[in-house]
Each structure stands twice: as structure tokens, then as C-alpha cells.
Write a protein that holds these residues in place. Structure first.
Motif, PDB file in Angstrom:
ATOM      1  N   PHE A  77      45.962  62.242  53.393  1.00 34.53           N
ATOM      2  CA  PHE A  77      44.805  62.487  52.534  1.00 34.53           C
ATOM      3  C   PHE A  77      43.678  63.204  53.264  1.00 34.53           C
ATOM      4  O   PHE A  77      43.531  63.079  54.474  1.00 34.53           O
ATOM      5  N   ASP A  81      40.949  65.062  48.239  1.00 30.53           N
ATOM      6  CA  ASP A  81      41.775  64.169  47.418  1.00 30.53           C
ATOM      7  C   ASP A  81      40.939  63.131  46.669  1.00 30.53           C
ATOM      8  O   ASP A  81      41.464  62.376  45.847  1.00 30.53           O
ATOM      9  N   PHE A  82      39.644  63.102  46.984  1.00 27.75           N
ATOM     10  CA  PHE A  82      38.757  62.158  46.294  1.00 27.75           C
ATOM     11  C   PHE A  82      37.843  62.845  45.285  1.00 27.75           C
ATOM     12  O   PHE A  82      37.034  62.195  44.641  1.00 27.75           O
ATOM     13  N   LEU A  85      37.706  61.418  41.861  1.00 26.26           N
ATOM     14  CA  LEU A  85      37.464  59.973  41.785  1.00 26.26           C
ATOM     15  C   LEU A  85      35.960  59.690  41.920  1.00 26.26           C
ATOM     16  O   LEU A  85      35.467  59.458  43.019  1.00 26.26           O
ATOM     17  N   GLY A 116      40.481  52.874  48.115  1.00 23.11           N
ATOM     18  CA  GLY A 116      40.485  53.976  49.079  1.00 23.11           C
ATOM     19  C   GLY A 116      39.554  53.791  50.266  1.00 23.11           C
ATOM     20  O   GLY A 116      39.343  54.728  51.046  1.00 23.11           O
ATOM     21  N   LYS A 117      39.024  52.594  50.466  1.00 24.14           N
ATOM     22  CA  LYS A 117      38.057  52.362  51.548  1.00 24.14           C
ATOM     23  C   LYS A 117      38.652  52.673  52.926  1.00 24.14           C
ATOM     24  O   LYS A 117      38.051  53.390  53.727  1.00 24.14           O
ATOM     25  N   THR A 119      41.273  54.416  53.620  1.00 22.40           N
ATOM     26  CA  THR A 119      41.645  55.828  53.715  1.00 22.40           C
ATOM     27  C   THR A 119      40.431  56.700  54.042  1.00 22.40           C
ATOM     28  O   THR A 119      40.499  57.563  54.925  1.00 22.40           O
ATOM     29  N   ARG A 248      46.682  51.783  44.285  1.00 23.02           N
ATOM     30  CA  ARG A 248      48.056  51.340  44.609  1.00 23.02           C
ATOM     31  C   ARG A 248      48.885  51.192  43.326  1.00 23.02           C
ATOM     32  O   ARG A 248      50.090  51.094  43.397  1.00 23.02           O
TER      33      ARG A 248
HETATM   34  N1  LIG Z   1      42.563  59.946  47.144  1.00 21.36           N
HETATM   35  C1  LIG Z   1      43.680  59.249  46.915  1.00 21.36           C
HETATM   36  N2  LIG Z   1      44.526  59.610  45.954  1.00 21.36           N
HETATM   37  C2  LIG Z   1      45.662  58.899  45.723  1.00 21.36           C
HETATM   38  N3  LIG Z   1      46.037  57.806  46.429  1.00 21.36           N
HETATM   39  C3  LIG Z   1      45.225  57.402  47.429  1.00 21.36           C
HETATM   40  C4  LIG Z   1      44.003  58.075  47.705  1.00 21.36           C
HETATM   41  N4  LIG Z   1      43.394  57.435  48.733  1.00 21.36           N
HETATM   42  C5  LIG Z   1      44.194  56.401  49.049  1.00 21.36           C
HETATM   43  N5  LIG Z   1      45.298  56.368  48.288  1.00 21.36           N
HETATM   44  C6  LIG Z   1      46.368  55.373  48.339  1.00 21.36           C
HETATM   45  O1  LIG Z   1      45.897  54.204  47.697  1.00 21.36           O
HETATM   46  C7  LIG Z   1      46.236  53.038  48.396  1.00 21.36           C
HETATM   47  C8  LIG Z   1      45.005  52.190  48.659  1.00 21.36           C
HETATM   48  O2  LIG Z   1      44.126  52.896  49.557  1.00 21.36           O
HETATM   49  P1  LIG Z   1      43.332  52.128  50.703  1.00 21.36           P
HETATM   50  O3  LIG Z   1      44.265  51.321  51.521  1.00 21.36           O
HETATM   51  O4  LIG Z   1      42.519  53.140  51.389  1.00 21.36           O
HETATM   52  O5  LIG Z   1      42.417  51.166  49.805  1.00 21.36           O
HETATM   53  P2  LIG Z   1      41.418  50.022  50.255  1.00 21.36           P
HETATM   54  O6  LIG Z   1      40.196  50.152  49.426  1.00 21.36           O
HETATM   55  O7  LIG Z   1      41.257  50.033  51.726  1.00 21.36           O
HETATM   56  O8  LIG Z   1      42.201  48.706  49.819  1.00 21.36           O
HETATM   57  P3  LIG Z   1      41.977  47.196  50.322  1.00 21.36           P
HETATM   58  O9  LIG Z   1      40.671  46.728  49.767  1.00 21.36           O
HETATM   59  O10 LIG Z   1      43.114  46.437  49.710  1.00 21.36           O
HETATM   60  O11 LIG Z   1      42.015  47.218  51.793  1.00 21.36           O
HETATM   61  C9  LIG Z   1      46.954  53.481  49.637  1.00 21.36           C
HETATM   62  O12 LIG Z   1      48.328  53.266  49.463  1.00 21.36           O
HETATM   63  C10 LIG Z   1      46.666  54.949  49.765  1.00 21.36           C
HETATM   64  O13 LIG Z   1      47.765  55.626  50.309  1.00 21.36           O
END
Ligand SMILES: Nc1ncnc2c1ncn2[C@@H]1O[C@H](COP(=O)(O)OP(=O)(O)OP(=O)(O)O)[C@@H](O)[C@H]1O
Ligand SMILES: [Mg+2]
Ligand SMILES: [Zn+2]
Length: 249
Positions: A77, A81-82, A85, A116-117, A119, A248
């Protein structure tokens, strides 16, 4: 000035740049512009482009490889990609600003799961690494376990608590992923608070950058870790809510 002091001074003076490194031309070593009768004349020093490797080596030794087990497919990513969103915009803008060297040393990305945090934090980390900064990533729960495993003095081998925490304080960027226990509404144990205090206070005192991701709200974070930690965190950090759908699903 001895060689160790010269090395530290050199790293403090030279500006890290993206490759190809303008200071050493990719050789990784530089010499000092000193007169030929100077004791450090002709001696080679590690270029600033090697600094992050040296620091990261220290960190990875201290964490015994944990920092290499970075989660998910974050490398797939990028910021764009955001774009579609809207609920992650604040977090992306703040993380991007940090990667570009904004003034504010800290960033807390908070919000519900799968938004997505992690990421976003890892994209910022990737850009900072590419710009020659030393970066470190730790998962909060794993960090606590690692530190606590050092308390069993009879069975523990490897870096001590002090060594682990000192390494984390040194990095140019530290990402603490998933800080806190979302399931608990009680204050964290005294030991967890102490571990986090040493890290946050160390980061607060240095000018290093720190990104925290968490499922807790800022208020919940304050209740879980107490004012001593929260006031430092809030004092050095921007807060960005990351919201929207669970990516997810
Ligand atoms: N821009 C995007 N577009 C599509 N999918 C994404 C994007 N960013 C992240 N993802 C996917 O979404 C999933 C969740 O992302 P991420 O782990 O960053 O979330 P998080 O907010 O950290 O979740 P948690 O609170 O559970 O830790 C991951 O599998 C990631 O690959
Ligand atoms: Mg996460
Ligand atoms: Zn160099």
C-alpha cells in the motif's frame, strides 16, 4: 577529540539523504577534513547513510528479531490507496506530514479495528527508512511480553530490560502498534505503566518521532496508562482518528 566522538559529531552534522548518498558516493565510509598531522587524518568513519543500519542493528539485537515480523501486507500500500477512504484522511495527512519531517514529534492514530491504522503508520515508516532514518516497529503486547520475560533472571538469556528500552528510545522513528488493551477498562498494571513510561518519557526527552496506533479512544488511553504517560504523549503528539469500514471484511 577521539574517534568515537568524531563519529558521533559526523553523524550529527551530516544530513541523511535518499540514495545515492551524496556524502560518500555509496561507499558507506568518509574521511575527515583534518590536517595531515592530525591523529584522525586518513581514518575512515561510517557515513551518515550507515547510521540507520547501525542503529537498526542495535534495535534488532535488543528485540531479537521481533521488529522484523512486521504485520500484514503494508508494503503493498501507498498513500494514494487511501484517497477514496474519507474517514482515514486525517490519519493519512498527519502520517504523511511526519514522514516529510513536520515539527510535531508524535502522532497517535486511534480508531476502530481494521481501518488501516497499522498500514498508515508503516507507510510513513517506509518513507522515513528510504530517506535514511533509523526506524523501529514494535507490537505493544509483544513488547510487554519480551520485557517481562527478562525478569526471570535464572532462565533469561539475551538483552536485559534496560537494553531493550534503551534501543527503542534511540530510533529516529518508533512505531508502537496496538497500544493498550481494548478489552479492559481498568488501569494497566503498574509494571506495564512503568515500561511504557520509560519508553514514552525517553522519546519525549529526545527529538525522535513516535507513532502510536491504538483501538482505545484518547480518554481510554489516559485512563489505562494514567496522566504521567498521557500528558507527555498528548504534549508531543497530534491525534488523528482513523475511522470507517473494516478493510478486512
Ligand atoms: N488502503 C487500503 N485499501 C485496502 N485494504 C487495505 C488498505 N489499507 C489496509 N488494508 C488492509 O486492511 C487490513 C486492515 O488494515 P490494518 O491492519 O492497517 O488496520 P488496523 O486499523 O491497524 O487494524 P487493527 O485495529 O485491528 O489493528 C489489512 O489486511 C490491510 O492489508
Ligand atoms: Mg493494527
Ligand atoms: Zn553515505
Amino acid at each position: 577529540m577521539n574517534a568515537e566522538e568524531a563519529q558521533a559529531l559526523l553523524w550529527a552534522t551530516l544530513q541523511p539523504c535518499a540514495p545515492p548518498c551524496p556524502h560518500c558516493g555509496g561507499l558507506g565510509v568518509v574521511t575527515l577534513a583534518v590536517p595531515y598531522d592530525h591523529e584522525l587524518f586518513g581514518r575512515s568513519f561510517k557515513c551518515v547513510c550507515q547510521r540507520h543500519k547501525a542503529l537498526e542493528h542495535t534495535i534488532s539485537q535488543a528485540l531479537q528479531g521481533a521488529a522484523e515480523s512486521i504485520p500484514n501486507q503494508s508494503h503493498l500500500f501507498d498513500w494514494h490507496d487511501f484517497d477514496h477512504l474519507p474517514h482515514t484522511r486525517a490519519a493519512v495527512t498527519a502520517a504523511r506530514a511526519m514522514a516529510q519531517g513536520c515539527e510535531r514529534p508524535g502522532l497517535i492514530i486511534w480508531g476502530s479495528t481494521g481501518t488501516g491504522k497499522t498500514t498508515v503508520a508503516l507507510i510513513a515508516m517506509r518513507y522515513m527508512a528510504a530517506a535514511g532514518q533509523s526506524v523501529a516497529w514494535v507490537d505493544y503486547t509483544d513488547l510487554i511480553k519480551r520485557v517481562q520475560s527478562t525478569y526471570d533472571r535464572d532462565r533469561h538469556t539475551g538483552p536485559s530490560e534496560d537494553e531493550i528500552l534503551a534501543a527503542l528510545v534511540k530510533a529516529d522513528l518508533l512505531v508502537i502498534d496496538d497500544m493498550g488493551s481494548a478489552a479492559s477498562d481498568r488501569p494497566a498494571s503498574e509494571n506495564r505503566v512503568e515500561i511504557m513510561f520509560r519508553i514514552i518519557n525517553g522519546r519525549y526527552a529526545s527529538s525522535g518521532r513516535t507513532i502510536i496506533t491504538t483501538n482505545l479512544t484518547p480518554d481510554h488511553l489516559r485512563r489505562q496508562f494514567g496522566d504521567r504517560i498521557y500528558s507527555r504523549l498528548a504534549g508531543m503528539s497530534d491525534l488523528a482518528k482513523c475511522d470507517g469500514k473494516d478493510l478486512r471484511q
